[in-house]
Design a protein around this motif. Structure first.
Motif, PDB file in Angstrom:
ATOM      1  N   HIS A 276      -7.424 -21.377   2.103  1.00  0.00           N
ATOM      2  CA  HIS A 276      -6.228 -20.746   2.673  1.00  0.00           C
ATOM      3  C   HIS A 276      -5.098 -21.785   2.707  1.00  0.00           C
ATOM      4  CE1 HIS A 276      -6.265 -22.941   6.418  1.00  0.00           C
ATOM      5  NE2 HIS A 276      -7.580 -22.763   6.502  1.00  0.00           N
ATOM      6  N   PRO A 277      -3.843 -21.320   2.842  1.00  0.00           N
ATOM      7  CA  PRO A 277      -2.716 -22.269   2.818  1.00  0.00           C
ATOM      8  C   PRO A 277      -2.190 -22.648   4.207  1.00  0.00           C
ATOM      9  CG  PRO A 277      -1.896 -20.047   2.507  1.00  0.00           C
ATOM     10  CD  PRO A 277      -3.387 -19.922   2.737  1.00  0.00           C
TER      11      PRO A 277
ATOM     12  N   TYR B 278       1.219 -21.443  10.278  1.00  0.00           N
ATOM     13  CA  TYR B 278       2.063 -20.901   9.191  1.00  0.00           C
ATOM     14  C   TYR B 278       1.537 -21.436   7.863  1.00  0.00           C
ATOM     15  CZ  TYR B 278       4.289 -25.485   9.105  1.00  0.00           C
ATOM     16  OH  TYR B 278       4.497 -26.831   9.008  1.00  0.00           O
ATOM     17  N   PRO B 279       1.861 -20.754   6.762  1.00  0.00           N
ATOM     18  CA  PRO B 279       1.384 -21.248   5.461  1.00  0.00           C
ATOM     19  C   PRO B 279       2.307 -22.329   4.907  1.00  0.00           C
ATOM     20  CG  PRO B 279       2.556 -19.180   5.165  1.00  0.00           C
ATOM     21  CD  PRO B 279       2.587 -19.481   6.652  1.00  0.00           C
ATOM     22  N   ILE B 280       1.760 -23.332   4.245  1.00  0.00           N
ATOM     23  CA  ILE B 280       2.601 -24.236   3.458  1.00  0.00           C
ATOM     24  C   ILE B 280       3.163 -23.397   2.297  1.00  0.00           C
ATOM     25  CG2 ILE B 280       1.263 -26.285   4.089  1.00  0.00           C
ATOM     26  CD1 ILE B 280       0.018 -26.173   1.252  1.00  0.00           C
TER      27      ILE B 280
ATOM     28  N   ASP C 216      -6.943 -27.411   8.558  1.00  0.00           N
ATOM     29  CA  ASP C 216      -5.546 -27.642   8.151  1.00  0.00           C
ATOM     30  C   ASP C 216      -5.464 -27.816   6.627  1.00  0.00           C
ATOM     31  OD1 ASP C 216      -2.938 -28.510   7.827  1.00  0.00           O
ATOM     32  OD2 ASP C 216      -3.136 -30.281   9.125  1.00  0.00           O
ATOM     33  N   ALA C 217      -4.588 -27.046   5.990  1.00  0.00           N
ATOM     34  CA  ALA C 217      -4.460 -27.099   4.523  1.00  0.00           C
ATOM     35  C   ALA C 217      -4.143 -28.506   4.017  1.00  0.00           C
ATOM     36  CB  ALA C 217      -3.382 -26.123   4.055  1.00  0.00           C
ATOM     37  N   VAL C 218      -3.524 -29.359   4.875  1.00  0.00           N
ATOM     38  CA  VAL C 218      -3.127 -30.694   4.407  1.00  0.00           C
ATOM     39  C   VAL C 218      -3.860 -31.824   5.158  1.00  0.00           C
ATOM     40  CG1 VAL C 218      -0.881 -29.797   3.672  1.00  0.00           C
ATOM     41  CG2 VAL C 218      -1.061 -30.905   5.895  1.00  0.00           C
TER      42      VAL C 218
ATOM     43  N   VAL D  61      -2.371 -31.385  -0.342  1.00  0.00           N
ATOM     44  CA  VAL D  61      -3.593 -30.544  -0.339  1.00  0.00           C
ATOM     45  C   VAL D  61      -4.794 -31.281  -0.936  1.00  0.00           C
ATOM     46  CG1 VAL D  61      -2.250 -28.406  -0.425  1.00  0.00           C
ATOM     47  CG2 VAL D  61      -3.227 -29.312  -2.548  1.00  0.00           C
ATOM     48  N   LEU D  62      -4.531 -32.379  -1.653  1.00  0.00           N
ATOM     49  CA  LEU D  62      -5.637 -33.202  -2.174  1.00  0.00           C
ATOM     50  C   LEU D  62      -6.088 -34.237  -1.136  1.00  0.00           C
ATOM     51  CD1 LEU D  62      -4.448 -33.888  -5.849  1.00  0.00           C
ATOM     52  CD2 LEU D  62      -6.145 -32.224  -5.064  1.00  0.00           C
TER      53      LEU D  62
END
Ligand code: BEZ
Ligand code: FE
Length: 291
Positions: free
Chosen positions: A214-215, A196-198, A248-250, A81-82
């Motif tokens: 958001h995740p 889908y969420p991480i 995208d969360a990542v 996420v960073l």
């Protein structure tokens, strides 16, 4: 070589710490610690944390460690996420133009997925919209690669991988390993992926919420493609119409990894492909670089 420069003060802090590591046996470790110390001290000087804030940071890392198990790697999630996982991936997988790009591995790959006959249906829970995925494994000159190993995995229609729902989903649901023949082609059936969420029930999820993030990951399928004489490719294909495709969360999305999830309902086309009802057709070629 950094040398000891007197007492530790606010202005000399990083040099004094780095100089203390002068006898390190491993030059790479010494370099890494010099850079990290320098950047960390720089951050602390800019932020000027209160002691309470620094303790909160320590407790965040402590909680992150406590969250880790054999099945949950909260530090990798933090790196994801960073944006650090994608940065390490970019640095280590620079590709010539025309070659397929890589993206994050993620935590849900399993090493022992079954090798299946080409064309198999990997969707064992029968949920969601059927999908046919097909294409070619090519080299950078456009030649088909025979004997390439395609390891694919995806979340189910409810947004969970089999390993997140052991006992609820069939083992190896939505996973499979395929091998190309002389034409370099592959095809298999799966389910149209959804966002889908991480995993967000730990400290990383709390951090995202606190940052107003958001995740979610946009809909995707994971692939690892290996072929003799070629570099291993760890990648995804993405649905460009997904609501989270630009957030995208990542940070794993790349323009070159967008696939077309084309709805098919024409009766002749269904019959030709052997489907009894509407399905999505997804075609994607992967191009491997020589090792
Ligand atoms: C995944 O796509 O499976 C994933 C990637 C990074 C973090 C969590 C999940
Ligand atoms: Fe995934």
């Amino acid at each position: 070589m950094t040398t000891e420069s007197g007492y530790f003060t606010e202005s000399t802090s990083a040099q004094v710490v780095a100089a203390r590591n002068a006898k390190a046996q491993d030059a790479r470790l010494q370099q890494v610690m010099e850079v990290i110390t320098r950047k960390l001290h720089e951050a602390v000087k800019e932020i000027e944390p209160t002691e309470e804030e620094w303790f909160r940071a320590i407790m965040f890392l402590t909680d992150t460690g406590h969250m880790c198990t054999d099945w949950r790697q909260e530090f990798i999630l933090l790196s994801d996420v960073l944006g650090v996982s994608m940065l390490v991936d970019a640095i280590n997988n620079r590709k010539p133009s025309g070659a397929s790009e890589s993206t994050v591995l993620g935590p849900f790959h399993v090493a022992d997925a079954p090798e299946l006959p080409m064309g198999s249906d990997i969707c064992l829970d029968r949920k969601g919209d059927p999908m046919l995925v097909h294409g070619r494994i090519l080299d950078t000159e456009g030649h088909p690669i025979a004997g390439a190993k395609i390891d694919v995995w995806q979340a189910n229609d409810e947004g969970f991988y089999d390993v997140q729902q052991k006992g609820l989903q069939p083992d190896f649901n939505l996973r499979g390993v395929f091998r190309t023949g002389p034409d370099g082609r592959y095809h298999f059936r799966g389910v149209k992926p959804r966002f889908y969420p991480i995993p967000d029930d730990g400290p990383v999820g709390k951090l995202l919420a606190a940052l107003g993030r958001h995740p979610f990951r946009p809909a995707h399928l994971h692939f690892i493609i290996e072929a003799e004489g070629h570099a291993r490719l760890v990648t995804h294909i993405f649905d460009p119409d997904d609501p989270y495709i630009h957030s995208d969360a990542v940070f794993g999305v790349k323009e070159s990894l967008m696939a077309d999830f084309r709805p098919v309902s024409d009766p002749d086309a269904l019959a030709a492909a052997g489907f009894s009802g509407p399905y999505y057709d997804t075609e994607f070629d992967f191009v491997l670089v020589r090792a």
